[in-house]
Design a protein around this motif. Structure first.
Motif, PDB file in Angstrom:
ATOM      1  N   GLY A 178      -6.402 -27.366   4.985  1.00  0.00           N
ATOM      2  CA  GLY A 178      -6.946 -26.130   4.462  1.00  0.00           C
ATOM      3  C   GLY A 178      -5.855 -25.342   3.752  1.00  0.00           C
ATOM      4  N   THR A 218     -10.388 -20.586   3.736  1.00  0.00           N
ATOM      5  CA  THR A 218      -9.529 -21.767   3.633  1.00  0.00           C
ATOM      6  C   THR A 218     -10.321 -22.977   3.143  1.00  0.00           C
ATOM      7  OG1 THR A 218      -9.907 -22.194   5.985  1.00  0.00           O
ATOM      8  CG2 THR A 218      -7.886 -21.034   5.385  1.00  0.00           C
ATOM      9  N   PRO A 219     -10.445 -23.163   1.820  1.00  0.00           N
ATOM     10  CA  PRO A 219     -11.062 -24.392   1.332  1.00  0.00           C
ATOM     11  C   PRO A 219     -10.252 -25.596   1.799  1.00  0.00           C
ATOM     12  CG  PRO A 219      -9.996 -23.175  -0.460  1.00  0.00           C
ATOM     13  CD  PRO A 219     -10.011 -22.281   0.720  1.00  0.00           C
ATOM     14  N   ALA A 235     -14.045 -20.822  -4.187  1.00  0.00           N
ATOM     15  CA  ALA A 235     -13.679 -19.785  -3.209  1.00  0.00           C
ATOM     16  C   ALA A 235     -13.606 -18.416  -3.856  1.00  0.00           C
ATOM     17  CB  ALA A 235     -12.337 -20.137  -2.560  1.00  0.00           C
ATOM     18  N   TYR A 263     -15.181 -25.468   3.740  1.00  0.00           N
ATOM     19  CA  TYR A 263     -14.186 -24.534   4.275  1.00  0.00           C
ATOM     20  C   TYR A 263     -14.057 -24.591   5.806  1.00  0.00           C
ATOM     21  CZ  TYR A 263     -18.254 -21.447   5.040  1.00  0.00           C
ATOM     22  OH  TYR A 263     -19.461 -20.922   5.411  1.00  0.00           O
TER      23      TYR A 263
END
Length: 406
Positions: free
Chosen positions: A272, A283-284, A308, A318
């Motif tokens: 992430g 947090t992709p 995002a 995510y």
């Protein structure tokens, strides 16, 4: 037959959602897959797609209202179908509207003459626009006077012509001095969840921190050489993520999670990357980093970060990172510590790379681009020696990239 449209969980942790905007209106024909509305979840603003077809007969919940998962929000059925009984039933389950801050609520209840306007606090309309007469607004625009720097003396604090004339006469000093204003900002669903999760992580997982500096000279040179021939420039974050993934592959004890009675060592490296949004972090996650090259990681990151920043990430994009990287180097931050992002057991905080004098083995002073990093570890999962070995190997690989091939 009429179909009840209920609020569904649009993310794994969603318990309630806020209707941001209705995309359809009563009377519209709805097809399966049509977007009915936009919903703010605990992570992002997402589109609610209809699974039913027919006519939108009733909207039960207004925009701006918070609705628990499972509660009725609309009705779809045949045109002119009688749904009054369903609507009446829905009224018995009141919708929880977004609560206003106590201070603001008390001001709205107070009589207009009891509200004292002070410099820095301006009355606004329901749309958030500062109250001012059209003439005053035009005068302020022509004179370059910010409306939020002017005290209104009109009805209910409205800014009128004489207020702008006074502001112009007082000059820039007064305008600058009063340009700030007090605000009470409603906490979004996302920030509430972020606060809850980070507090649980910080005080539930025993953190410890390992810090060192990495000589980025060879990484910078390699990136420069690759980008000179590449159609699309590769980001420094892609290089960092790739080397972190390789270090995690070699140290599976760090790519792990505390599960109470067990510790899970994950079978793949899903990293992430913390991304700042106006109302909090998200947090992709780049999946399977251990089996991807730098270019593939960079491409995945670009797509995910764009989503995002536009609140368009899907839950699977995510959630469930096995490790997280947070890079504040672009903001000029030299060094910081980060809170672990569950379910992972570690997070790497990256500072900026800056020219630093260092002493060589021959006692010579040279200037090198050094980057400070800090590894936050969950002591229940990662012992100190394990974390230290992981970080040292990461440093060695980044300073001598040929090690990745060995």
């Amino acid at each position: 037959m009429a179909e009840k449209i209920e609020m569904v969980a649009l993310s794994p942790t969603m318990e309630a959602g806020v209707i941001v905007k209705w995309s359809k209106k009563v009377g519209d024909e709805i097809k399966s897959g049509d977007v009915l509305c936009e919903v703010e979840t605990d992570k992002a603003t997402m589109e609610y797609e209809s699974m039913d077809e027919g006519t939108l007969l009733s909207i039960i919940v207004d925009e701006g209202a918070e609705v628990p998962v499972g509660q009725l929000i609309a009705i779809i059925g045949e045109k002119d179908e009688d749904v009054s009984a369903i609507i009446e039933e829905a009224k018995k389950a009141p919708v929880k509207a977004e609560e206003k801050p106590a201070a603001k609520a008390s001001e709205e209840k107070a009589p207009a003459k009891a509200v004292k306007q002070t410099s820095g606090s301006r009355p606004t309309s329901r749309s958030g626009k500062i109250k001012a007469s059209p003439l005053a607004r035009k005068m302020a625009e022509e004179a370059g006077v910010p409306l939020n720097s002017v005290d209104g003396t009109g009805p209910n604090g409205r800014i009128i012509k004489r207020d702008i004339e006074k502001a112009i006469a007082d000059g820039p000093a007064t305008q600058v001095a009063s340009s700030m204003r007090e605000q009470v900002i409603q906490v979004s669903k996302k920030r509430k969840i972020i606060a809850q999760r980070l507090a649980e992580s910080k005080y539930g997982a025993p953190h410890y921190y390992l810090k060192l500096s990495i000589n980025m000279e060879n990484i910078i040179a390699a990136r420069k050489q690759i980008n000179a021939k590449a159609k699309e420039k590769l980001s420094m974050n892609a290089f960092i993520v790739k080397f972190v993934a390789e270090a995690l592959r070699r140290h599976p004890q760090v790519n792990a999670s505390w599960q109470g009675d067990t510790i899970v060592q994950f079978g793949q490296v899903d990293i992430g990357l913390a991304v700042a949004q106006p109302d909090g972090l998200i947090t992709p996650v780049v999946r399977n980093c251990e089996s991807k090259g730098i270019a593939a990681i960079d491409q995945d990151m670009k797509v995910l970060i764009d989503k995002a920043l536009n609140n368009r990430l899907q839950p699977q994009e995510y959630t469930n990172a096995t490790f997280t990287v947070s890079n504040l180097g672009s903001f000029g931050i030299e060094e910081f510590t980060a809170i672990i992002n569950p379910p992972g057991a570690a997070i790497l905080a990256i500072g900026k790379s800056e020219k630093t004098p260092i002493v060589t083995a021959n006692d010579q002073i040279v200037i090198k681009p050094m980057m400070k990093v800090c590894l936050s570890c969950d002591h229940r999962v990662i012992d100190g020696a394990v974390g230290a070995t992981f970080l040292k190997d990461l440093k060695d690989m980044m300073e001598d990239p040929i090690r990745v091939l060995l």
